[in-house]
Design a protein around this motif. Structure first.
Motif, PDB file in Angstrom:
ATOM      1  N   TYR A 177     -56.936   1.685 -74.798  1.00 18.10           N
ATOM      2  CA  TYR A 177     -56.071   0.887 -73.770  1.00 18.10           C
ATOM      3  C   TYR A 177     -56.890  -0.285 -73.089  1.00 18.10           C
ATOM      4  O   TYR A 177     -58.054  -0.206 -73.292  1.00 18.10           O
ATOM      5  CB  TYR A 177     -55.885   2.030 -72.618  1.00 18.10           C
ATOM      6  CG  TYR A 177     -56.908   2.548 -71.795  1.00 18.10           C
ATOM      7  CD1 TYR A 177     -58.108   3.171 -72.335  1.00 18.10           C
ATOM      8  CD2 TYR A 177     -56.825   2.221 -70.272  1.00 18.10           C
ATOM      9  CE1 TYR A 177     -58.969   3.353 -71.258  1.00 18.10           C
ATOM     10  CE2 TYR A 177     -57.881   2.278 -69.412  1.00 18.10           C
ATOM     11  CZ  TYR A 177     -59.052   3.427 -69.932  1.00 18.10           C
ATOM     12  OH  TYR A 177     -59.977   3.434 -69.195  1.00 18.10           O
ATOM     13  N   ASP A 178     -56.069  -0.830 -72.242  1.00 19.79           N
ATOM     14  CA  ASP A 178     -56.658  -2.241 -71.651  1.00 19.79           C
ATOM     15  C   ASP A 178     -56.345  -2.271 -70.267  1.00 19.79           C
ATOM     16  O   ASP A 178     -55.500  -1.583 -69.947  1.00 19.79           O
ATOM     17  CB  ASP A 178     -56.452  -3.399 -72.488  1.00 19.79           C
ATOM     18  CG  ASP A 178     -54.963  -3.628 -72.490  1.00 19.79           C
ATOM     19  OD1 ASP A 178     -54.467  -4.416 -71.705  1.00 19.79           O
ATOM     20  OD2 ASP A 178     -54.156  -2.822 -73.237  1.00 19.79           O
ATOM     21  N   PRO A 179     -57.024  -3.288 -69.602  1.00 16.28           N
ATOM     22  CA  PRO A 179     -56.564  -3.409 -68.130  1.00 16.28           C
ATOM     23  C   PRO A 179     -54.908  -3.987 -67.786  1.00 16.28           C
ATOM     24  O   PRO A 179     -54.735  -4.147 -66.803  1.00 16.28           O
ATOM     25  CB  PRO A 179     -57.580  -4.467 -67.923  1.00 16.28           C
ATOM     26  CG  PRO A 179     -58.468  -4.426 -68.607  1.00 16.28           C
ATOM     27  CD  PRO A 179     -57.672  -4.220 -69.986  1.00 16.28           C
ATOM     28  N   CYS A 180     -53.989  -4.074 -68.977  1.00 15.69           N
ATOM     29  CA  CYS A 180     -52.829  -4.294 -68.522  1.00 15.69           C
ATOM     30  C   CYS A 180     -51.858  -3.398 -67.804  1.00 15.69           C
ATOM     31  O   CYS A 180     -52.219  -2.122 -67.867  1.00 15.69           O
ATOM     32  CB  CYS A 180     -52.051  -4.884 -69.798  1.00 15.69           C
ATOM     33  SG  CYS A 180     -51.134  -3.581 -70.819  1.00 15.69           S
ATOM     34  N   VAL A 181     -50.748  -3.824 -67.251  1.00 15.96           N
ATOM     35  CA  VAL A 181     -49.902  -3.119 -66.534  1.00 15.96           C
ATOM     36  C   VAL A 181     -49.495  -1.982 -67.184  1.00 15.96           C
ATOM     37  O   VAL A 181     -49.410  -0.844 -66.781  1.00 15.96           O
ATOM     38  CB  VAL A 181     -48.977  -3.901 -65.959  1.00 15.96           C
ATOM     39  CG1 VAL A 181     -47.803  -3.024 -65.013  1.00 15.96           C
ATOM     40  CG2 VAL A 181     -49.456  -4.964 -64.852  1.00 15.96           C
ATOM     41  N   ALA A 182     -49.088  -2.382 -68.474  1.00 14.38           N
ATOM     42  CA  ALA A 182     -48.410  -1.272 -69.274  1.00 14.38           C
ATOM     43  C   ALA A 182     -49.479  -0.220 -69.716  1.00 14.38           C
ATOM     44  O   ALA A 182     -49.138   0.913 -69.800  1.00 14.38           O
ATOM     45  CB  ALA A 182     -47.969  -1.721 -70.633  1.00 14.38           C
ATOM     46  N   CYS A 183     -50.999  -0.362 -69.852  1.00 17.25           N
ATOM     47  CA  CYS A 183     -51.905   0.420 -70.148  1.00 17.25           C
ATOM     48  C   CYS A 183     -52.367   1.093 -68.903  1.00 17.25           C
ATOM     49  O   CYS A 183     -52.510   2.384 -68.798  1.00 17.25           O
ATOM     50  CB  CYS A 183     -52.988  -0.368 -70.926  1.00 17.25           C
ATOM     51  SG  CYS A 183     -52.449  -0.670 -72.623  1.00 17.25           S
ATOM     52  N   ASN A 184     -52.759   0.487 -68.068  1.00 18.01           N
ATOM     53  CA  ASN A 184     -53.477   0.939 -66.870  1.00 18.01           C
ATOM     54  C   ASN A 184     -52.648   0.789 -65.331  1.00 18.01           C
ATOM     55  O   ASN A 184     -53.333   0.807 -64.314  1.00 18.01           O
ATOM     56  CB  ASN A 184     -54.605   0.268 -66.894  1.00 18.01           C
ATOM     57  CG  ASN A 184     -55.879   1.298 -66.212  1.00 18.01           C
ATOM     58  OD1 ASN A 184     -55.744   2.345 -66.516  1.00 18.01           O
ATOM     59  ND2 ASN A 184     -56.934   0.662 -65.530  1.00 18.01           N
ATOM     60  N   THR A 210     -58.098  -6.257 -74.630  1.00 18.29           N
ATOM     61  CA  THR A 210     -56.692  -6.722 -74.764  1.00 18.29           C
ATOM     62  C   THR A 210     -55.919  -5.556 -75.310  1.00 18.29           C
ATOM     63  O   THR A 210     -55.912  -4.916 -75.974  1.00 18.29           O
ATOM     64  CB  THR A 210     -56.625  -7.910 -75.620  1.00 18.29           C
ATOM     65  OG1 THR A 210     -56.990  -7.516 -76.913  1.00 18.29           O
ATOM     66  CG2 THR A 210     -57.548  -9.090 -75.197  1.00 18.29           C
ATOM     67  N   HIS A 211     -54.442  -6.063 -74.757  1.00 18.93           N
ATOM     68  CA  HIS A 211     -53.365  -4.982 -75.289  1.00 18.93           C
ATOM     69  C   HIS A 211     -53.181  -5.025 -77.032  1.00 18.93           C
ATOM     70  O   HIS A 211     -52.944  -4.187 -77.553  1.00 18.93           O
ATOM     71  CB  HIS A 211     -52.194  -5.273 -74.628  1.00 18.93           C
ATOM     72  CG  HIS A 211     -51.218  -4.165 -74.821  1.00 18.93           C
ATOM     73  ND1 HIS A 211     -50.840  -3.118 -73.967  1.00 18.93           N
ATOM     74  CD2 HIS A 211     -49.992  -4.139 -75.771  1.00 18.93           C
ATOM     75  CE1 HIS A 211     -49.954  -2.449 -74.315  1.00 18.93           C
ATOM     76  NE2 HIS A 211     -49.234  -3.096 -75.357  1.00 18.93           N
ATOM     77  N   GLU A 212     -53.420  -6.345 -77.390  1.00 19.54           N
ATOM     78  CA  GLU A 212     -53.397  -6.692 -78.668  1.00 19.54           C
ATOM     79  C   GLU A 212     -54.291  -5.537 -79.728  1.00 19.54           C
ATOM     80  O   GLU A 212     -54.070  -5.053 -80.651  1.00 19.54           O
ATOM     81  CB  GLU A 212     -53.368  -7.973 -78.998  1.00 19.54           C
ATOM     82  CG  GLU A 212     -53.048  -8.271 -80.502  1.00 19.54           C
ATOM     83  CD  GLU A 212     -53.250 -10.002 -80.970  1.00 19.54           C
ATOM     84  OE1 GLU A 212     -54.008 -10.306 -80.053  1.00 19.54           O
ATOM     85  OE2 GLU A 212     -53.099 -10.373 -82.004  1.00 19.54           O
TER      86      GLU A 212
HETATM   87 ZN    ZN Z   1     -52.324  -2.682 -72.658  1.00 23.36          ZN
END
Ligand code: ZN
Length: 240
Positions: free
Chosen positions: A155-162, A222-224
């Motif tokens: 996972y990463d710090p994006c809204v979708a993940c975190n 990153t999400h990627e």
């Molecule tokens: Zn993410």
């Protein structure tokens, strides 16, 4: 009885007597006085033997006695040699055992040192990727607590993940690739240093709603990258 027959009888008796004595009583039985010998022979043959016949019997006795003594000496020498050989083998075995013990102690000390260094080393930011560099060493296997095989997600710090937490972890640290992992705190206490085989050392500093039991979410930048890494499985060790 003819001279010839008596002579043969005396020789036969002497031979029988010596063989019998050796077998039954050993060399000590051969020490009996000549008088007893000649008396035995005379009694057996039923007449008086000539001095030559007695002398022959005495010589046969002496020869048998010498032969028996030599056999005893040879046996004693052989036993002594066997004992020396056995003692030498035991000493060699003991030395080998002590050397092996010493070697094991040195190895244990070395793995303990390597382990302590790993535990003390900083878990810093670095790109997360599988590498054979991070296979569990003997030091880890010998000293860490094996937790078993875990399912790894990323996972990463994006809204979708975190969500709204963004780069903030459950323990208040900044989510950092190469250091942060999310764990089930009932399985791995927060703040623990965790070795994930193939991925290296991380700090358990985050949690996640879906992270229960033997699952670990590994933070990446990153999400990627999180998508690329997908789902993996690895052996996990609790370092400290
Ligand atoms: Zn993410």
């Amino acid at each position: 009885m003819s001279i010839s027959l008596r002579k043969h009888a005396a020789m036969f008796l002497a031979a029988t007597f010596t063989v019998g004595s050796m077998a039954t009583f050993g060399a000590a039985a051969l020490d009996q006085p000549t008088a007893v010998l000649s008396s035995t022979l005379n009694h057996s043959v039923g007449t008086v033997l000539t001095s030559a016949e007695i002398s022959n019997a005495q010589q046969a006795m002496a020869k048998a006695k010498a032969s028996a003594l030599k056999a005893q000496q040879d046996a004693a020498k052989k036993a002594q040699e066997e004992a020396a050989k056995k003692a030498k083998a035991e000493a060699a075995k003991k030395a080998a055992e002590e050397a092996a013990k010493k070697e094991a102690e040195i190895k244990a000390a070395a793995t303990k040192t390597a382990y302590n260094q790993l535990v003390a080393s900083a878990a810093t930011a670095r790109p997360v990727a599988y590498s054979t560099t991070y296979l569990a060493s003997d030091a880890i296997k010998a000293n860490a607590t094996a937790l078993g095989n875990y399912k790894l997600t990323f996972y990463d710090p994006c809204v979708a993940c975190n969500g709204n937490n963004q780069a903030l972890t459950a323990t208040g640290t900044t989510l950092t690739e190469g250091r942060t992992i999310a764990v089930d705190p009932s399985v791995i206490p927060l703040g623990s240093r965790v070795f994930i085989e193939g991925y290296g050392v991380f700090i358990a500093e985050d949690t996640g709603g879906a992270i229960k039991g033997n699952k670990i979410d590994i933070a990446v930048s990153t999400h990627e990258r999180a998508n690329e890494l997908g789902v993996q499985y690895a052996n996990v060790y609790l370092l400290k």
